[in-house]
Design a protein around this motif. Structure first.
Motif, PDB file in Angstrom:
ATOM      1  N   LEU A  64      88.880  19.871  30.802  1.00  0.00           N
ATOM      2  CA  LEU A  64      88.244  19.713  29.466  1.00  0.00           C
ATOM      3  C   LEU A  64      87.356  18.598  29.928  1.00  0.00           C
ATOM      4  N   ASP A  65      85.600  19.165  30.594  1.00  0.00           N
ATOM      5  CA  ASP A  65      85.272  17.767  30.138  1.00  0.00           C
ATOM      6  C   ASP A  65      83.902  18.050  29.374  1.00  0.00           C
ATOM      7  N   LEU A 109      83.875  21.097  26.966  1.00  0.00           N
ATOM      8  CA  LEU A 109      84.550  20.784  24.956  1.00  0.00           C
ATOM      9  C   LEU A 109      82.796  21.295  24.495  1.00  0.00           C
ATOM     10  N   ARG A 110      81.687  20.770  24.530  1.00  0.00           N
ATOM     11  CA  ARG A 110      80.428  21.385  23.735  1.00  0.00           C
ATOM     12  C   ARG A 110      80.740  22.522  23.673  1.00  0.00           C
ATOM     13  N   GLN A 111      81.192  23.097  24.706  1.00  0.00           N
ATOM     14  CA  GLN A 111      80.585  24.463  24.688  1.00  0.00           C
ATOM     15  C   GLN A 111      81.581  25.309  24.181  1.00  0.00           C
ATOM     16  N   LEU A 112      83.176  24.520  23.797  1.00  0.00           N
ATOM     17  CA  LEU A 112      83.974  25.126  23.509  1.00  0.00           C
ATOM     18  C   LEU A 112      84.044  24.967  21.943  1.00  0.00           C
ATOM     19  N   PHE A 113      83.516  23.629  20.880  1.00  0.00           N
ATOM     20  CA  PHE A 113      82.886  23.637  20.292  1.00  0.00           C
ATOM     21  C   PHE A 113      81.532  24.402  19.418  1.00  0.00           C
ATOM     22  N   VAL A 114      80.957  24.941  20.024  1.00  0.00           N
ATOM     23  CA  VAL A 114      79.671  25.937  20.062  1.00  0.00           C
ATOM     24  C   VAL A 114      80.714  27.238  19.778  1.00  0.00           C
ATOM     25  N   ASP A 115      81.192  27.520  20.446  1.00  0.00           N
ATOM     26  CA  ASP A 115      81.597  28.790  19.954  1.00  0.00           C
ATOM     27  C   ASP A 115      82.819  29.262  19.138  1.00  0.00           C
ATOM     28  N   ILE A 116      83.636  27.475  18.605  1.00  0.00           N
ATOM     29  CA  ILE A 116      83.757  27.628  17.767  1.00  0.00           C
ATOM     30  C   ILE A 116      82.932  28.032  16.138  1.00  0.00           C
ATOM     31  N   ILE A 117      81.880  27.432  16.563  1.00  0.00           N
ATOM     32  CA  ILE A 117      81.053  27.201  15.465  1.00  0.00           C
ATOM     33  C   ILE A 117      80.354  28.994  15.203  1.00  0.00           C
TER      34      ILE A 117
END
Length: 239
Positions: free
Chosen positions: A203-204, A208-216
């Motif tokens: 998790l770089d 991490l940024r992409q995972l946050f965007v996916d959740i949002i």
């Protein structure tokens, strides 16, 4: 010395590099406060010990009224993660605050000796620990007069500064304190181990940024779907 050797050997077997900024401050184990990157389930046993102490503190013999109940380690700062910026007194170059989390802990369990500190890997952390004046461990029986000897023994085993000296989950369950309530014949052990896919994923920052965007985005889509369903139901009701 035997405990010291065991501590060093067990430390060699721990390979994970984990973040230290976890667990709510009042329930944060010493190894997390000292930013040790290799830690295990012993941090949870420390937290359980803090909660167990609060339960013992709810007994009438320990707290006559609900106003007398309080957490065991109510620190107001936590050097170096969230230091008290108003601390002015210096000891060996380190800021000292009376309400700092580690200082509050030492007021109860006493300051660590060399064996207790054997797991600490950072020289600055050891220097920080040695900057504290020597304090003896409190008699938990005086702090919690309503607790029996078995409860006090379990509490003391949970609240050990060195995580390798701390009681494990299995050892805690086998403790005599639970003999009257535990029913081993009803206990079941899982045949499979739970694995979480994300634990093995690197998790770089970008990931991490992409995972946050996916959740949002998932949250927004779910919210729109609920709003659409509610609108359709309202339209049908008005017909």
């Amino acid at each position: 010395m035997q405990q010291l050797k065991q501590t060093k050997e067990m430390r060699k077997n721990m390979k994970r590099q984990l973040t230290g900024h976890v667990v709510t401050r009042w329930y944060r184990a010493p190894e997390l406060i000292l930013l040790e990157k290799d830690y295990g389930t012993a941090i949870d046993m420390w937290s359980v010990g803090c909660i167990f102490a609060e339960l013992l503190g709810m007994m009438k013999q320990s707290a006559p009224t609900y106003l007398d109940r309080k957490p065991l380690f109510p620190g107001k700062s936590c050097f170096p993660l969230s230091p008290d910026r108003h601390a002015r007194i210096q000891a060996n170059g380190f800021p000292v605050a009376k309400d700092d989390q580690l200082a509050v802990i030492f007021e109860v369990i006493g300051t660590p000796n060399d064996d207790d500190m054997a797991y600490v890997t950072d020289a600055k952390a050891i220097g920080y620990l040695k900057s504290f004046q020597n304090i003896d461990r409190l008699d938990m029986g005086q702090k919690y007069p309503g607790a029996n000897a078995e409860a006090l023994d379990l509490l003391n085993r949970m609240l050990q500064f060195n995580p390798y000296f701390r009681v494990s989950v299995d050892e805690a369950l086998e403790h005599p304190f639970f003999n009257r309530v535990r029913k081993p014949h009803k206990e079941r052990l899982s045949d499979t181990q739970i694995t979480l896919d994300f634990e093995s994923e690197p998790l770089d920052r970008d990931r991490l940024r992409q995972l946050f965007v996916d959740i949002i985005l998932d949250f927004e889509q779910e919210k729109l779907a609920k709003a659409s369903t509610a609108g359709s139901a309202s339209a049908q009701g008005s017909q």
